[in-house]
Write a protein that holds these residues in place. Sequence first.
Motif, PDB file in Angstrom:
ATOM      1  N   PHE A  37       0.825  -1.203   0.000  1.00 38.13           N
ATOM      2  CA  PHE A  37       0.000   0.000   0.000  1.00 38.13           C
ATOM      3  C   PHE A  37       0.864   1.261   0.000  1.00 38.13           C
ATOM      4  CE2 PHE A  37      -3.012  -3.031   1.981  1.00 38.13           C
ATOM      5  CZ  PHE A  37      -4.109  -2.828   1.161  1.00 38.13           C
ATOM      6  N   ALA A  38       0.260   2.338  -0.491  1.00 36.86           N
ATOM      7  CA  ALA A  38       0.835   3.688  -0.387  1.00 36.86           C
ATOM      8  C   ALA A  38       2.265   3.744  -0.910  1.00 36.86           C
ATOM      9  CB  ALA A  38       0.773   4.185   1.060  1.00 36.86           C
ATOM     10  N   GLU A  39       2.498   3.132  -2.053  1.00 33.53           N
ATOM     11  CA  GLU A  39       3.848   3.116  -2.621  1.00 33.53           C
ATOM     12  C   GLU A  39       4.178   4.487  -3.198  1.00 33.53           C
ATOM     13  OE1 GLU A  39       6.598   0.197  -5.401  1.00 33.53           O
ATOM     14  OE2 GLU A  39       4.422  -0.082  -5.306  1.00 33.53           O
ATOM     15  N   SER A  40       5.246   5.097  -2.671  1.00 33.07           N
ATOM     16  CA  SER A  40       5.625   6.432  -3.114  1.00 33.07           C
ATOM     17  C   SER A  40       7.050   6.730  -2.671  1.00 33.07           C
ATOM     18  CB  SER A  40       4.670   7.481  -2.523  1.00 33.07           C
ATOM     19  OG  SER A  40       5.081   8.794  -2.859  1.00 33.07           O
ATOM     20  N   GLY A  41       7.815   7.310  -3.545  1.00 30.74           N
ATOM     21  CA  GLY A  41       9.161   7.742  -3.184  1.00 30.74           C
ATOM     22  C   GLY A  41      10.073   6.622  -2.743  1.00 30.74           C
ATOM     23  N   GLY A  42       9.876   5.430  -3.296  1.00 38.42           N
ATOM     24  CA  GLY A  42      10.746   4.309  -2.977  1.00 38.42           C
ATOM     25  C   GLY A  42      10.404   3.573  -1.696  1.00 38.42           C
ATOM     26  N   VAL A  43       9.290   3.921  -1.059  1.00 42.99           N
ATOM     27  CA  VAL A  43       8.862   3.218   0.156  1.00 42.99           C
ATOM     28  C   VAL A  43       7.402   2.821   0.014  1.00 42.99           C
ATOM     29  CG1 VAL A  43      10.524   4.329   1.689  1.00 42.99           C
ATOM     30  CG2 VAL A  43       8.292   5.393   1.287  1.00 42.99           C
TER      31      VAL A  43
END
Length: 293
Positions: A37-43
Amino acid sequence: MAAKLSPSEQLAYSTVRIECELQNGQSGTGTGFFFRFAESGGVHVPAIVTNKHVVAGAKKGRFIMTLSDRDGNPIQQSHHAFIFDNFEHMWIPHPEGSVDLCAMPIAPLLEAANKESKKLFYVSLDKSLTPSVAELEDMVLMEEITMVGYPNGIWDQVNNMPIFRRGITATHPNLDYNGKPEFLIDAACFPGSSGSPVFLYNQVGYATKSGGMTIGPGRIKLLGVLYAGPQHTVSGEVRVITIPTQNVPIAVSTIPNNLGMVIKASKLEAFETFFEGILENERNANKAIQPTQ
């Protein structure tokens, strides 16, 4: 998904068998699946998704994950068991009370295993696998589906592997069955299958709504999550019940009619919103996030 595994093998490592000990002393099993979930900015926030009713009333819980070698490959027959107290309260319920879904963040589990020099192998699904509006509209009414889980708690215990079931969509996945965000599948749905991911899985080619045929690479889409099924009683009455987590005697005998009710994958979006907030709060502490692999 893992590059060295076939698509079906990757799907096998996307699920986990959930064991629950209930307040009344009885036990049950269900199915969960890994989702990023909430994949963004490499995390991202790694989590397990299942039905609310799978963990309802569970005072203890247990599931097993496969270990990984240094090269990131699964080690068959090498596993790590996680055991929990107060299991029900570790899950975040879907904000809509009528949607039978819940999720549990697992970053703390991954960190605990890492401290023991154990690396876990699993394959996370993500929102790229959920069909778009255009993809849903282009599907035909009768699509081939694959359901991955643990019917009647059955599994390959030695290799920690689930059971695959095949079937078809019984209502169009783009329509809301009886006005609810769900659809029906024609497949054998037994106790323990609750929480099973239901995939549109064409290995080679597929038909389009216009009557054409796509030849070449297949397609995998997460259509939704099994949660219930209509059954008829010995007297002929039809009832809709959640797929139970256990086999227990009941006062009125019900007979499954090989139909399952599936919550649409679009309802996972609510967890995306929730975990985006978690990600923002924990970004600096790096407690609830994991580097995207």
